[in-house]
Design an enzyme around this catalytic site. Structure first.
Site, PDB file in Angstrom:
ATOM      1  N   SER A 149       0.934  -1.202  -0.011  1.00  9.62           N
ATOM      2  CA  SER A 149       0.070   0.029   0.066  1.00  9.62           C
ATOM      3  C   SER A 149       0.798   1.335   0.108  1.00  9.62           C
ATOM      4  O   SER A 149       1.606   1.419  -1.087  1.00  9.62           O
ATOM      5  CB  SER A 149      -0.778  -0.160   1.229  1.00  9.62           C
ATOM      6  OG  SER A 149      -1.900   0.738   1.082  1.00  9.62           O
ATOM      7  N   ASP A 226     -10.210  -5.663  -3.175  1.00  8.29           N
ATOM      8  CA  ASP A 226      -9.540  -4.675  -2.303  1.00  8.29           C
ATOM      9  C   ASP A 226     -10.291  -3.348  -2.297  1.00  8.29           C
ATOM     10  O   ASP A 226     -10.610  -2.933  -3.717  1.00  8.29           O
ATOM     11  CB  ASP A 226      -8.186  -4.474  -2.822  1.00  8.29           C
ATOM     12  CG  ASP A 226      -7.461  -3.250  -2.180  1.00  8.29           C
ATOM     13  OD1 ASP A 226      -7.927  -2.310  -1.262  1.00  8.29           O
ATOM     14  OD2 ASP A 226      -6.160  -3.470  -2.018  1.00  8.29           O
ATOM     15  N   HIS A 259      -7.244  -6.117   0.837  1.00  6.18           N
ATOM     16  CA  HIS A 259      -6.152  -5.326   1.193  1.00  6.18           C
ATOM     17  C   HIS A 259      -5.508  -5.644   2.448  1.00  6.18           C
ATOM     18  O   HIS A 259      -4.467  -4.796   3.032  1.00  6.18           O
ATOM     19  CB  HIS A 259      -6.701  -3.792   1.359  1.00  6.18           C
ATOM     20  CG  HIS A 259      -5.599  -2.635   1.311  1.00  6.18           C
ATOM     21  ND1 HIS A 259      -5.114  -2.381  -0.038  1.00  6.18           N
ATOM     22  CD2 HIS A 259      -5.327  -1.814   2.012  1.00  6.18           C
ATOM     23  CE1 HIS A 259      -4.063  -1.437   0.253  1.00  6.18           C
ATOM     24  NE2 HIS A 259      -4.044  -1.010   1.431  1.00  6.18           N
TER      25      HIS A 259
END
Lengths: 282, 282
Positions: A149, A226, A259
């Protein structure tokens, strides 16, 4: 405490060692911690080093405890260093937002007050911490870099800005084009100011557009479940730029994955194997 | 909410699913959560079930996030259920001690006020939760059990009290003889009262002394750098009783390992393989 490296925690794991260190960072002007996995040194005397950069709200312990990477790293004979995600402490500027301030350093050098005083994670990770690892712990061998991320953004940017340093780069669910998405725009405006020209050097897509460096092998995994995919991540932007300049990017869309660290755990083994292949060629 | 099972979280991991459920437990008189790993059901249609019981201060998420067990369970085709370690909530008795009250149910049925009203983890795990897993989620196949520290105690006691239910039992760093060590004495006095005769039925060493049941294969791993080893754990007590009655216990002392989840992560794969071997024979 300058130049001192204090071992504050140590656990045997998979015949190797999971360690946590504390040190004063002169670059950041604060005390920092980082975690380090070292495989069994009686079996692997000079392990190559993978840098892992974590995402928003994380510190050096999230990957350490949740990714299950040590199992694979121990088999491959790879060390992993896990830095924190921002400068820390009462003297360091902060806001009550989870995507800005402490825990959200975005791996750049801030230019705007009050952030510029401490938020220099790029210099910390490019210069001070590598030298500490080399001088104090003997890590002088080949290096690769990965992250998740915000840390995926950090890994891509660090590799593209300093390609001779890394054998390979990978990312899970990275913010590939921060200048064009809310997380990045919010952070860059705050840390770097209004002039968007100054943002480009911290954006993987922008760096890749003008890229002249060595083609570092690049692997990106993205889950299609995600919740940040459409607004914040948009990996197709990176794929487009890579295709335009014929850059060796492997982008994999993983069906059903989100995620979380469960996604990272599921594919970290393949990432470590990818890096090991290129580290061994160094 | 009675008899309702609410799925509150779900993540794809290793082609399987990590889930978290909430339900009202009539046995415990409170709302409980538990976690469940289910391997890829297109590949494994009827996975056997491993129960994992966690240690002091834990809930259903510690093993879930830290042990890295899903990687191996997904390869073997094994489901794992991870219950909480005590009843929970504002209405449930508690004290400000980390080794008593909420997070420290010791997997027994309490007899003393105010604990007896809710602290019935043995009945919850022997009866209510297995029926819920069978009736609502279709887990009717063979089962084994494992756990860590207080949960290692729980796993050993549950297996020895109900041997026909389990194919195998294992433990990491278990409290094998709670009636003789401070953690156990403190908890048993509080939950069960002063009469030590009532303590024996919740003590693996005491149960094994008089054991008449099926010899369930039993694997125990203990790190020799565990700071609780000498005072609280003392696995040699279990080894002595097992030797006295010729019980099939494998006790392994693992050099350099401590009481943490890094120890569990390092050997959980071997434990799952041990259980799978016996589950497949069922």
């Amino acid at each position: 405490m300058q130049n001192e490296l204090e071992l504050i925690e140590q656990h045997k794991v998979f015949d190797g060692n999971q360690r946590r260190y504390r040190h004063y960072s002169s670059t950041l002007g604060c005390v920092m911690t980082f975690s380090l996995f070292v495989p069994d040194l009686s079996r692997w005397s000079s392990p190559p080093l993978l840098w892992w950069l974590s995402g928003l709200t994380c510190n050096d312990e999230n990957f350490t405890t949740k990714a299950g990477a040590q199992r694979i790293a121990a088999q491959l004979g790879m060390a992993i260093v896990m830095p924190d995600t921002s400068p820390r402490g009462d003297a360091v500027a902060d806001v009550s937002q989870w995507d800005l301030g402490q825990g959200a350093g975005f791996y750049l050098n801030a230019s705007q007050p009050p952030w510029a005083a401490h938020y220099r994670m790029y210099d910390y990770l490019s210069d001070e911490l590598p030298h500490l690892l080399s001088n104090k712990l003997g890590f002088n061998g080949p290096q690769s870099i990965s992250g998740h991320s915000m840390g995926g953004h950090g890994a891509l940017v660090m590799a593209l800005r300093d390609p001779e340093r890394f054998c390979s780069v990978s990312a899970f669910s990275p913010i590939v084009n921060p200048t064009e998405v809310p997380w990045g725009q919010n952070a860059f405006q705050t840390y770097l100011g209004e002039d968007r020209q100054n943002w480009r050097q911290w954006d993987a897509c922008e760096l890749l557009k003008d890229y002249q460096g060595k083609a570092i092998p690049m692997l990106v995994d993205q889950g299609d479940s995600d919740s940040f995919l459409g607004e914040q991540l948009q990996p197709e932007r990176l794929a487009q730029v890579a295709a335009d300049i014929n850059y060796p990017l492997t982008l994999r869309i993983q069906q059903g994955y989100d995620h979380s660290y469960y996604f990272i755990a599921s594919f970290i083994g393949q990432h470590l194997e990818f890096h090991m292949k290129h580290l061994q060629r160094a």
